[in-house]
Design a protein around this motif. Structure first.
Motif, mmCIF file in Angstrom:
data_model
loop_
_atom_site.group_PDB
_atom_site.id
_atom_site.type_symbol
_atom_site.label_atom_id
_atom_site.label_comp_id
_atom_site.label_asym_id
_atom_site.label_seq_id
_atom_site.Cartn_x
_atom_site.Cartn_y
_atom_site.Cartn_z
ATOM 1 N N GLN A 86 0.844 -1.193 0.000
ATOM 2 C CA GLN A 86 0.000 0.000 0.000
ATOM 3 C C GLN A 86 0.881 1.246 0.000
ATOM 4 O OE1 GLN A 86 -3.021 0.160 3.049
ATOM 5 N NE2 GLN A 86 -3.440 2.323 2.696
ATOM 6 N N HIS A 110 -2.457 -0.312 6.961
ATOM 7 C CA HIS A 110 -3.659 0.478 7.192
ATOM 8 C C HIS A 110 -3.307 1.952 7.255
ATOM 9 C CE1 HIS A 110 -6.747 2.568 9.620
ATOM 10 N NE2 HIS A 110 -7.555 1.832 8.906
ATOM 11 N N GLY A 111 -4.169 2.755 6.656
ATOM 12 C CA GLY A 111 -4.053 4.200 6.715
ATOM 13 C C GLY A 111 -5.432 4.824 6.749
ATOM 14 N N PRO A 145 0.325 4.594 4.168
ATOM 15 C CA PRO A 145 -0.206 3.955 5.380
ATOM 16 C C PRO A 145 0.539 4.418 6.623
ATOM 17 C CG PRO A 145 1.156 2.421 4.149
ATOM 18 C CD PRO A 145 1.010 3.640 3.281
#
Length: 521
Positions: free
Chosen positions: A53, A96-97, A104
């Protein structure tokens, strides 16, 4: 363009460039292509999980390590480093962001050791280690909000985690061990796979909204778009898509013999992080699908050209062909035996590109001056905080000093009394001799002529230039031969040397099968 990252049994991580995606904004109108763009010698043994990501790529291996890289749109790769915190195979990971258009901020990893670790992206510190499942963590998924996460383990439990507090909010035990787990795109439900069964469950109420039974064991799962469509890769090489609005026995689409062997991993390609996958396929889902298998082939599929109407099932029914199979748009061969897969846009997020451009336009001398000013401000703030807390501590320090003064005076008086020599008529015991030049020197003990009866004198056990580096442990008595710490007349160094020669008593591990038995020569 999109970049697909795939891990293999052979410890390598491969990168594939997807060009000409149908309906893609960056397709350029050319023919679809799948081209290998990079190869990474990532781990000492098999690669078990990958995540990608915002330009960051992470891989977890059977060597208990996590490797991290940064991928540039021009194809350059920067090795960021290695993360060590697990004591087992790193079985699942996810970046995750707060916003998919930005880099992220967290990396969440699960391992066979049963722990989940939350890492900070950038500093790469282990922020929190959570004990999740006995026997290991099979899968995990972080909600798009970042407030909660879910994990599935070998203890047949599905756990929901409060990511703010870092603890379990709820646990559910299933009849069979869940092997796959993921939040739906909206985050209102989650999909879990155990054996051949796919179950869709509400994340808020826990009610089951859909159950689908595949003809063979499910090896991988992918979701995109709304919550209606889920794509499954099976052990026999087929791919099934299930629509929650349709009957459980009727798949939304089928790719017959997508691979000769089991389908190990699959993703929906994304070339624009803000827009997501191109929609318009069967059941209102994505148009394209990428699959990987154990024979080392990556294939790109157009889901609009497969299924009951235009797929192998229809051709077999019309032409009487038993071994008919669907044809992919493009493929790349020569890879390893794939175990996991992740996808991200090749182009970095717009906010990151703008920040990089602004950084390049700045004057280096000006940036150096600003960094120096920032350090000075930080130092000034630190002094202000120290001065603000000092007045509150001064009264306490004064009280302690006043309490310690009488005790110090008493000690000095006793010390002066001890410095006085004993009278000549008392020849028993030890004589305390004062130092000649330094009044603060501790007393020295000198033996005088007298009876055999002796008084025990306790020596100060302080650590000085001539003292021991490590304080003596309790239980070691003073030996007669060495005069130091020992047992049975042996010094501490002699005991330690003997222990090293003899060995610690721990059983030595058996040699690996790959290296064979050690020779006796």
């Amino acid at each position: 363009m999109a970049t697909v990252v795939a891990g293999t049994y052979e410890r390598f991580v491969f990168g594939y460039q997807l060009d000409g995606l149908p309906g893609s904004s960056g397709g350029g109108g050319g023919a679809p292509e799948v081209v290998r763009s990079f190869t990474l010698d990532a781990h000492l043994s098999s690669c078990k999980s990958v995540a990608a990501q915002g330009g960051f790529i992470a891989s977890g291996g059977a060597d208990d390590l996590i490797r991290v890289w940064h991928h540039n749109p021009d194809g350059g790769l920067a090795d960021i480093g290695t993360l060590s915190g697990h004591e087992g195979n790193v079985s699942c990971m996810q970046f995750h962001g707060s916003d998919p258009t930005r880099e992220p901020t967290r990396l969440v990893s699960g391992s066979v050791d049963g722990n989940i670790i939350i890492w900070s992206v950038g500093q790469w510190d282990a922020l929190k280690t959570m004990k999740a499942h006995r026997g290991g963590v099979h899968a995990l998924s972080v909600h798009r909000s970042g407030l909660v996460a879910m994990s599935a383990g070998a203890d047949s439990h599905i756990a929901m985690w409060d990511m703010k507090k870092g603890r379990v909010a709820h646990k559910t035990k299933l009849k069979t061990k869940p092997e796959l787990l993921a939040f739906t795109p909206s985050g209102n439900s989650y999909a879990s796979v155990a054996g051949t069964r796919l179950t869709i469950t509400s994340a808020e109420t826990g009610t089951v909204s859909g159950v689908f039974d595949a003809p063979k064991r499910v090896m991988c799962m992918a979701q995109a778009g709304d919550d209606t469509l889920a794509c499954l890769g099976l052990e026999g090489g087929d791919v099934f898509g299930y629509d929650s609005r349709a009957p459980p026995t009727k798949p939304a689409f089928t790719i017959t013999k997508a691979h000769p062997t089991r389908v190990k991993c699959m993703v929906f390609p994304v070339d624009d992080a803000e827009r997501g996958p191109v929609m318009g396929g069967p059941g209102g889902g994505p148009v394209c699908l990428v699959t990987g298998s154990s024979e080392g082939t990556v294939r790109l599929w157009d889901l609009r050209a497969v299924g009951a109407s235009g797929g192998a099932a229809a051709r077999a029914r019309d032409m009487g062909v038993d071994d008919a199979r669907d044809e992919p748009l493009a493929e790349a061969t020569g890879g390893g035996r794939f175990t996991c897969m992740a996808v991200m846009p090749t182009q970095l997020p717009k906010t990151v590109v703008e920040a990089i451009g602004a950084e390049k336009d700045r004057d280096p001398a000006e940036m150096k001056k600003k960094r120096k000013e920032m350090k000075l401000r930080q130092a000034e703030k630190a002094r202000e905080r120290a001065n603000a807390t000092q007045p509150a501590r001064q009264p306490q320090q004064k009280q302690r000093q006043q309490q310690q003064k009488p005790k110090q005076q008493q000690k000095q008086q006793k010390h002066q009394q001890k410095r006085v020599e004993k009278p000549d008529d008392d020849d028993e015991g030890f004589e305390v001799v004062a130092g000649d030049d330094d009044d603060d020197e501790p007393p020295r003990v000198a033996k005088t002529a007298g009876p055999a009866k002796k008084r025990k004198v306790k020596e100060a056990s302080g650590v000085g230039e001539d003292g021991p580096l490590v304080p003596r442990k309790a239980g070691f008595k003073t030996g007669k031969k060495s005069g130091g710490g020992g047992v049975g007349g042996k010094s501490y160094e002699e005991i330690a040397t003997a222990a090293r020669r003899k060995g610690s008593g721990v059983k030595k591990g058996k040699p690996s099968r790959g290296f064979g038995k050690p020779s006796r020569d």
